[in-house]
Design a protein around this motif. Sequence first.
Motif, short mmCIF file in Angstrom:
data_model
loop_
_atom_site.label_atom_id
_atom_site.label_comp_id
_atom_site.label_asym_id
_atom_site.label_seq_id
_atom_site.Cartn_x
_atom_site.Cartn_y
_atom_site.Cartn_z
N ILE B 295 0.60 -1.10 -0.33
CA ILE B 295 0.78 -0.12 -0.04
C ILE B 295 0.75 1.27 -0.34
O ILE B 295 0.12 2.11 -0.98
CB ILE B 295 -0.73 -0.25 1.41
CG1 ILE B 295 -1.65 -1.22 1.29
CG2 ILE B 295 -1.54 1.13 1.33
CD1 ILE B 295 -2.75 -1.02 1.79
N VAL B 296 2.08 1.05 0.33
CA VAL B 296 2.45 2.15 0.81
C VAL B 296 3.40 2.75 -0.27
O VAL B 296 3.34 3.58 -0.79
CB VAL B 296 3.96 2.33 1.94
CG1 VAL B 296 4.48 3.23 2.05
CG2 VAL B 296 3.00 1.98 3.06
N LEU B 298 2.59 2.01 -3.23
CA LEU B 298 1.60 2.31 -3.97
C LEU B 298 1.27 4.01 -4.38
O LEU B 298 0.62 4.60 -4.94
CB LEU B 298 0.08 1.91 -4.14
CG LEU B 298 -0.71 0.96 -4.83
CD1 LEU B 298 -1.58 0.25 -4.41
CD2 LEU B 298 -0.82 0.97 -6.35
N ARG B 299 2.12 4.51 -3.29
CA ARG B 299 1.33 6.23 -2.94
C ARG B 299 3.13 6.93 -3.02
O ARG B 299 2.84 7.86 -2.95
CB ARG B 299 1.25 6.11 -1.35
CG ARG B 299 -0.22 6.06 -0.61
CD ARG B 299 -0.52 5.61 0.40
NE ARG B 299 -0.25 6.72 1.05
CZ ARG B 299 -1.05 7.75 1.52
NH1 ARG B 299 -2.45 7.85 0.37
NH2 ARG B 299 -0.75 8.61 1.82
N GLN B 300 3.78 6.36 -3.38
CA GLN B 300 4.93 6.44 -3.68
C GLN B 300 5.47 8.07 -4.65
O GLN B 300 4.78 7.18 -6.14
CB GLN B 300 6.47 6.05 -3.72
CG GLN B 300 6.88 4.95 -3.00
CD GLN B 300 7.11 6.07 -1.36
OE1 GLN B 300 7.24 6.84 -1.65
NE2 GLN B 300 6.01 5.65 0.24
N ALA B 301 5.70 8.72 -4.57
CA ALA B 301 5.73 10.06 -6.11
C ALA B 301 6.95 9.45 -7.08
O ALA B 301 6.87 10.28 -8.25
CB ALA B 301 5.88 11.10 -4.95
N TYR B 437 0.61 -1.89 -8.44
CA TYR B 437 1.62 -0.69 -9.34
C TYR B 437 2.19 -0.70 -10.59
O TYR B 437 3.31 -0.13 -10.39
CB TYR B 437 2.40 -0.08 -8.14
CG TYR B 437 2.85 -0.66 -7.23
CD1 TYR B 437 4.22 -2.03 -7.41
CD2 TYR B 437 2.57 -2.15 -5.91
CE1 TYR B 437 4.99 -3.01 -6.96
CE2 TYR B 437 3.41 -2.56 -5.08
CZ TYR B 437 5.18 -3.15 -5.78
OH TYR B 437 5.32 -4.56 -5.52
#
Lengths: 115, 501
Positions: B295-296, B298-301, B437
């Motif tokens: 989940i983390v 998926l949120r990376q820039a 991702y």
Amino acid sequence: MNAPTLFGLCAAVLVGLGLYGLIVHPQPLRKVLSFNLIGSGVFLVCAVIARRGAAAGVGGDPVPQALLITAIVVAFAASALAVALMLRQCDETGSNSLSSDPGPAPAKPPADGEA
Amino acid sequence: MTTPAGLLLVLAVLLPFTGVLLGLVLGGRHAQRVAWVTILLGIGIVLAITRVLLNSGASLVYLLGGWAPPLGVALRADGLSVCMMLVVALVVGAVGVYANGDFGTPAGQSEARAPLAFWLLLLAVWGSLNLVFVSGDIFTLYVALELLTFAGVPLVALDGRAETLQAALRYLVYALLGSMFYLLGTFLLYGAYGTLDIALLAARVGSQPVTWMAAALMTAGLLAKTALFPLHLWLPPAHAGAPAAASALLSALVIKGAWFLVVRLWVDVFAGIVTLPAAQLLAALGASAIIVGNIVALRQARLKLLIAYSTVAQIGYLFLMFPLVQALNAMRLDTAAAVTGGVLQAISHATAKAAMFMAAGLIYSTLGHDRMADLRGAGRALPMTITAFALAGASLIGLPPSGGFLAKWLLLSAAIATAQWWWVLVMLVGGLLTSAYVFMVVVRAMAPAAPGWSPKKQVPGYQQAAVLGLALCSFLLGLAALLPVDMAQIGRTVAPLVGSP
């Protein structure tokens, strides 16, 4: 209380103090010192084992002594590596903290003076 | 007894370190040549070991100085070790080819420190990993683990920027704490049972508090080094900040060293005394790693951070094997499926993750950045690399015929055979999140570039070929199911060395 128990308790205290320091302090130098404190405790356990495992007539079991020397060398090398990294980081940034916010950098000199 | 060709194990460890010393003495642009000679010779040695293992069908053993275990130190290579040695040789070779581009010293340029350090550390990582795989006693394993840490930490800080130095320091603190715990466990075991040899210990350990304490300390220490879920905080900055070739080594290989040790301890040394709830706890941490890491991620820039968090998640899968092995053991069934599944997962992750990090490195040098929001044009400029990324991603997701598919299939069937359906659920959800991702990256990279855009830098074809080759290995690893022998199981019946012919 017999000697091995006493030394064992000392070792436990050393490891405990080291763990506390390692978790609480954000400065890497203190972390490395704490790591060495933990190391001393662990080495003391090994020394107690060497003494206790001695066969009749021999001063100490030689195997733990050999392990101990190796482990001390490894811990020394680790401390040296950590200090080298720290010095380099200090050169680059002028601060030495592992906390990610850059806040404490200006507040550092007075803290140093206290210590 | 030393088996014929046992000397090969010594060579597999000594050769890379000889290369390190030779490269250090000759220095400068010679280090790369020394590294290449060593890599080629080393691959030859590992292939020879594999041949001997397959022909004899038994572990290779070498007794140092001819002294048998209670007195001396034994090197031992069973099927598990040889599988890992093979994949390490493969990844080191591919990373070497890739690094020719990033860390080469062309004729006209002056020598720099980073390439020298990289080539020496590459060999040092290889040598220490080989030592981890062939060590027959738990103290040699400690030394090997420390060597691995000392080779891995400088790789993080190779470019000397402040934030990578900080990441390296943080990694070092975790690793040192872990190794101290491991060392304390080793001493306790020696104090209780008077031996350090794995086979002898396995025969002697009994269910008593000192063994539980030692097992808990050693496992906790190793978890910090493997970066399993609650102890993973050091991993993403360290792996994402390093240069691409170094990230590939760290993420694919270095963490596997500590994981391999957990397997050795839980499956070989403490097989008789670990309980199912303890193994469940380990796998529960793994399951949390899968969910949280994915989940983390998926949120990376940034692409490299995404891949680093994906490593956090994939480490979780490596720990799902323990309750399965334990339950199969308790039901007196063959544990082969669970053990082989775990090892296959490690192998397919090693090849896939190395390929992904190197692909990210190529994308970075082509686009000049690795921001997730703006990967447009990468697919047009680097078709081979994006294909490699997709193939490696397919292996992480577990699509057939990839290695990840076979690994998850074995783990799933073991989970169903032992009626532990919740791990099946975790694996399926993890696969879904992973696919999210991977598709996100591939779809964004395939978008057409802005008009008038041109690549910042042309990357050489051989770098792209190395990445694609590694990704293909990972993708086709599932075909290992067609092999006639289960190599990971050769020599797995651990018998005490003393007294056996």
